[in-house]
Design a protein around this motif. Structure first.
Motif, PDB file in Angstrom:
ATOM      1  N   ASP A   1      82.490 151.400  -9.836  1.00 10.68           N
ATOM      2  CA  ASP A   1      83.701 151.699 -10.607  1.00 10.68           C
ATOM      3  C   ASP A   1      84.876 150.881 -10.069  1.00 10.68           C
ATOM      4  O   ASP A   1      85.615 150.255 -10.831  1.00 10.68           O
ATOM      5  CB  ASP A   1      84.006 153.197 -10.539  1.00 10.68           C
ATOM      6  N   ALA A   2      85.030 150.848  -8.747  1.00  6.39           N
ATOM      7  CA  ALA A   2      86.131 150.093  -8.134  1.00  6.39           C
ATOM      8  C   ALA A   2      85.993 148.597  -8.398  1.00  6.39           C
ATOM      9  O   ALA A   2      86.987 147.913  -8.670  1.00  6.39           O
ATOM     10  CB  ALA A   2      86.178 150.359  -6.626  1.00  6.39           C
ATOM     11  N   LEU A   3      84.767 148.090  -8.349  1.00  9.28           N
ATOM     12  CA  LEU A   3      84.542 146.665  -8.605  1.00  9.28           C
ATOM     13  C   LEU A   3      84.911 146.298 -10.035  1.00  9.28           C
ATOM     14  O   LEU A   3      85.605 145.308 -10.271  1.00  9.28           O
ATOM     15  CB  LEU A   3      83.083 146.296  -8.335  1.00  9.28           C
ATOM     16  N   PHE A   4      84.487 147.108 -11.005  1.00 17.19           N
ATOM     17  CA  PHE A   4      84.818 146.815 -12.396  1.00 17.19           C
ATOM     18  C   PHE A   4      86.317 146.933 -12.647  1.00 17.19           C
ATOM     19  O   PHE A   4      86.900 146.108 -13.329  1.00 17.19           O
ATOM     20  CB  PHE A   4      84.034 147.709 -13.361  1.00 17.19           C
ATOM     21  N   ARG A   5      86.952 147.954 -12.094  1.00 19.11           N
ATOM     22  CA  ARG A   5      88.398 148.092 -12.265  1.00 19.11           C
ATOM     23  C   ARG A   5      89.143 146.903 -11.663  1.00 19.11           C
ATOM     24  O   ARG A   5      90.069 146.368 -12.260  1.00 19.11           O
ATOM     25  CB  ARG A   5      88.897 149.395 -11.649  1.00 19.11           C
ATOM     26  N   ALA A   6      88.709 146.478 -10.477  1.00 14.49           N
ATOM     27  CA  ALA A   6      89.365 145.340  -9.824  1.00 14.49           C
ATOM     28  C   ALA A   6      89.143 144.054 -10.607  1.00 14.49           C
ATOM     29  O   ALA A   6      90.071 143.260 -10.791  1.00 14.49           O
ATOM     30  CB  ALA A   6      88.840 145.193  -8.396  1.00 14.49           C
ATOM     31  N   ALA A   7      87.917 143.851 -11.094  1.00 12.93           N
ATOM     32  CA  ALA A   7      87.622 142.623 -11.837  1.00 12.93           C
ATOM     33  C   ALA A   7      88.341 142.587 -13.177  1.00 12.93           C
ATOM     34  O   ALA A   7      88.760 141.520 -13.634  1.00 12.93           O
ATOM     35  CB  ALA A   7      86.116 142.490 -12.048  1.00 12.93           C
ATOM     36  N   LEU A   8      88.505 143.747 -13.795  1.00 16.71           N
ATOM     37  CA  LEU A   8      89.130 143.781 -15.120  1.00 16.71           C
ATOM     38  C   LEU A   8      90.648 143.727 -15.060  1.00 16.71           C
ATOM     39  O   LEU A   8      91.281 143.073 -15.885  1.00 16.71           O
ATOM     40  CB  LEU A   8      88.713 145.049 -15.864  1.00 16.71           C
ATOM     41  N   THR A   9      91.254 144.427 -14.133  1.00 22.43           N
ATOM     42  CA  THR A   9      92.709 144.531 -14.124  1.00 22.43           C
ATOM     43  C   THR A   9      93.379 143.685 -13.050  1.00 22.43           C
ATOM     44  O   THR A   9      94.581 143.493 -13.093  1.00 22.43           O
ATOM     45  CB  THR A   9      93.147 145.995 -13.902  1.00 22.43           C
ATOM     46  N   LEU A  10      92.604 143.222 -12.088  1.00 21.86           N
ATOM     47  CA  LEU A  10      93.145 142.478 -10.945  1.00 21.86           C
ATOM     48  C   LEU A  10      94.243 143.282 -10.240  1.00 21.86           C
ATOM     49  O   LEU A  10      95.109 142.708  -9.592  1.00 21.86           O
ATOM     50  CB  LEU A  10      93.667 141.103 -11.380  1.00 21.86           C
ATOM     51  N   GLY A  11      94.200 144.611 -10.368  1.00 19.18           N
ATOM     52  CA  GLY A  11      95.222 145.474  -9.797  1.00 19.18           C
ATOM     53  C   GLY A  11      94.935 145.903  -8.382  1.00 19.18           C
ATOM     54  O   GLY A  11      95.811 146.379  -7.679  1.00 19.18           O
ATOM     55  N   SER A  12      93.688 145.729  -7.930  1.00 20.76           N
ATOM     56  CA  SER A  12      93.321 146.103  -6.572  1.00 20.76           C
ATOM     57  C   SER A  12      92.147 145.240  -6.143  1.00 20.76           C
ATOM     58  O   SER A  12      91.542 144.553  -6.963  1.00 20.76           O
ATOM     59  CB  SER A  12      92.931 147.584  -6.514  1.00 20.76           C
ATOM     60  N   LEU A  13      91.852 145.293  -4.878  1.00 19.65           N
ATOM     61  CA  LEU A  13      90.724 144.530  -4.361  1.00 19.65           C
ATOM     62  C   LEU A  13      89.579 145.486  -4.042  1.00 19.65           C
ATOM     63  O   LEU A  13      89.795 146.532  -3.433  1.00 19.65           O
ATOM     64  CB  LEU A  13      91.131 143.762  -3.102  1.00 19.65           C
ATOM     65  N   PRO A  14      88.367 145.140  -4.445  1.00 19.11           N
ATOM     66  CA  PRO A  14      87.231 146.025  -4.176  1.00 19.11           C
ATOM     67  C   PRO A  14      86.770 145.936  -2.728  1.00 19.11           C
ATOM     68  O   PRO A  14      86.957 144.913  -2.073  1.00 19.11           O
ATOM     69  CB  PRO A  14      86.148 145.491  -5.112  1.00 19.11           C
ATOM     70  N   GLU A  15      86.188 147.021  -2.242  1.00 26.38           N
ATOM     71  CA  GLU A  15      85.534 146.984  -0.940  1.00 26.38           C
ATOM     72  C   GLU A  15      84.172 146.339  -1.147  1.00 26.38           C
ATOM     73  O   GLU A  15      83.466 146.671  -2.089  1.00 26.38           O
ATOM     74  CB  GLU A  15      85.323 148.392  -0.401  1.00 26.38           C
ATOM     75  N   VAL A  16      83.807 145.443  -0.264  1.00 33.45           N
ATOM     76  CA  VAL A  16      82.520 144.768  -0.378  1.00 33.45           C
ATOM     77  C   VAL A  16      81.701 145.112   0.857  1.00 33.45           C
ATOM     78  O   VAL A  16      82.139 144.897   1.980  1.00 33.45           O
ATOM     79  CB  VAL A  16      82.690 143.238  -0.503  1.00 33.45           C
ATOM     80  N   ASP A  17      80.525 145.658   0.645  1.00 34.45           N
ATOM     81  CA  ASP A  17      79.603 146.017   1.718  1.00 34.45           C
ATOM     82  C   ASP A  17      78.649 144.837   1.936  1.00 34.45           C
ATOM     83  O   ASP A  17      77.763 144.587   1.122  1.00 34.45           O
ATOM     84  CB  ASP A  17      78.840 147.281   1.316  1.00 34.45           C
ATOM     85  N   TRP A  18      78.839 144.120   3.044  1.00 33.53           N
ATOM     86  CA  TRP A  18      78.033 142.932   3.325  1.00 33.53           C
ATOM     87  C   TRP A  18      76.565 143.289   3.451  1.00 33.53           C
ATOM     88  O   TRP A  18      75.702 142.535   2.999  1.00 33.53           O
ATOM     89  CB  TRP A  18      78.520 142.273   4.609  1.00 33.53           C
TER      90      TRP A  18
END
Length: 151
Positions: A54-71
Motif C-alpha cells: 500500500d505504501a509503495l503504491f501510494r508513494a509511486a502514484l502521488t510522490l508524496g512520501s518515500l516507501p520503506e524498502v526491505d533489502w
C-alpha cells in the motif's frame, strides 16, 4: 481526494489503494502457481506485506512520501520470482486494479506493477557481486521514490 503526480488528471479515493492491496492479496494467496514462492517470500507476514505494498503504491502514484524498502525481501524476491510468476503477478494486479480503480487510474497502477516486475526480473538475471550491485541500486531507486522515472 489525492491525485497522481505522474498524471494530474488521475484521481483516486484515499481508500482505493487499500482496496487494491486487499483484492490482490486475496487473489495471490489463492493462485496455485504463486503458492510456493509466496510462502517463502511472505510466509505468515501478510499484514506487513500488504502495508508495504500500500505504501509503495501510494508513494509511486502521488510522490508524496518515500516507501520503506526491505533489502532482504527484495533479495529473496529476485531469487524466488521468475518471469512466469512476475507475469502472473502483473496480470493479477491488472484484474484487481480494474475492480478497485477507474480505467485511467487502473492503467497507472498496472504501469507501477510492471515497472516493479521488470526491476525484479532485471536483477534476477545476475549472480554474485553483479546481482548485489544491481540489488543495491534497485533498492535505492525504490527508496528514493524513483520507480516511475525513466532512469
Amino acid at each position: 481526494m489525492p491525485f497522481s503526480s505522474l498524471d494530474p488528471s488521475t484521481y483516486f479515493d484515499d481508500a482505493d489503494p487499500a482496496v487494491l492491496v486487499a483484492l490482490f492479496s486475496d487473489r495471490a494467496r489463492r493462485e496455485p502457481a504463486l503458492h510456493a514462492s509466496l510462502n517463502r517470500l511472505v510466509g505468515n507476514r501478510w499484514e506487513q506485506a500488504e502495508q508495504r505494498m500500500d505504501a509503495l503504491f501510494r508513494a509511486a502514484l502521488t510522490l508524496g512520501s518515500l516507501p520503506e524498502v526491505d533489502w532482504d525481501w527484495m533479495s529473496l524476491a529476485t531469487q524466488l520470482l521468475g518471469s512466469s510468476e512476475l507475469r502472473l503477478w502483473t496480470d493479477l494486479m491488472l484484474d484487481c486494479a480494474m475492480v478497485a480503480f477507474p480505467l485511467q487510474s487502473a492503467s497507472l497502477i498496472v504501469e507501477v506493477s510492471e515497472r516493479l516486475g521488470e526491476l525484479v526480473e532485471s536483477i534476477s538475471q545476475y549472480d554474485g557481486p553483479e546481482r548485489q550491485s544491481r540489488l543495491a541500486a534497485a533498492c535505492d531507486r525504490l527508496a528514493s521514490g524513483a520507480l516511475m522515472n525513466g532512469f
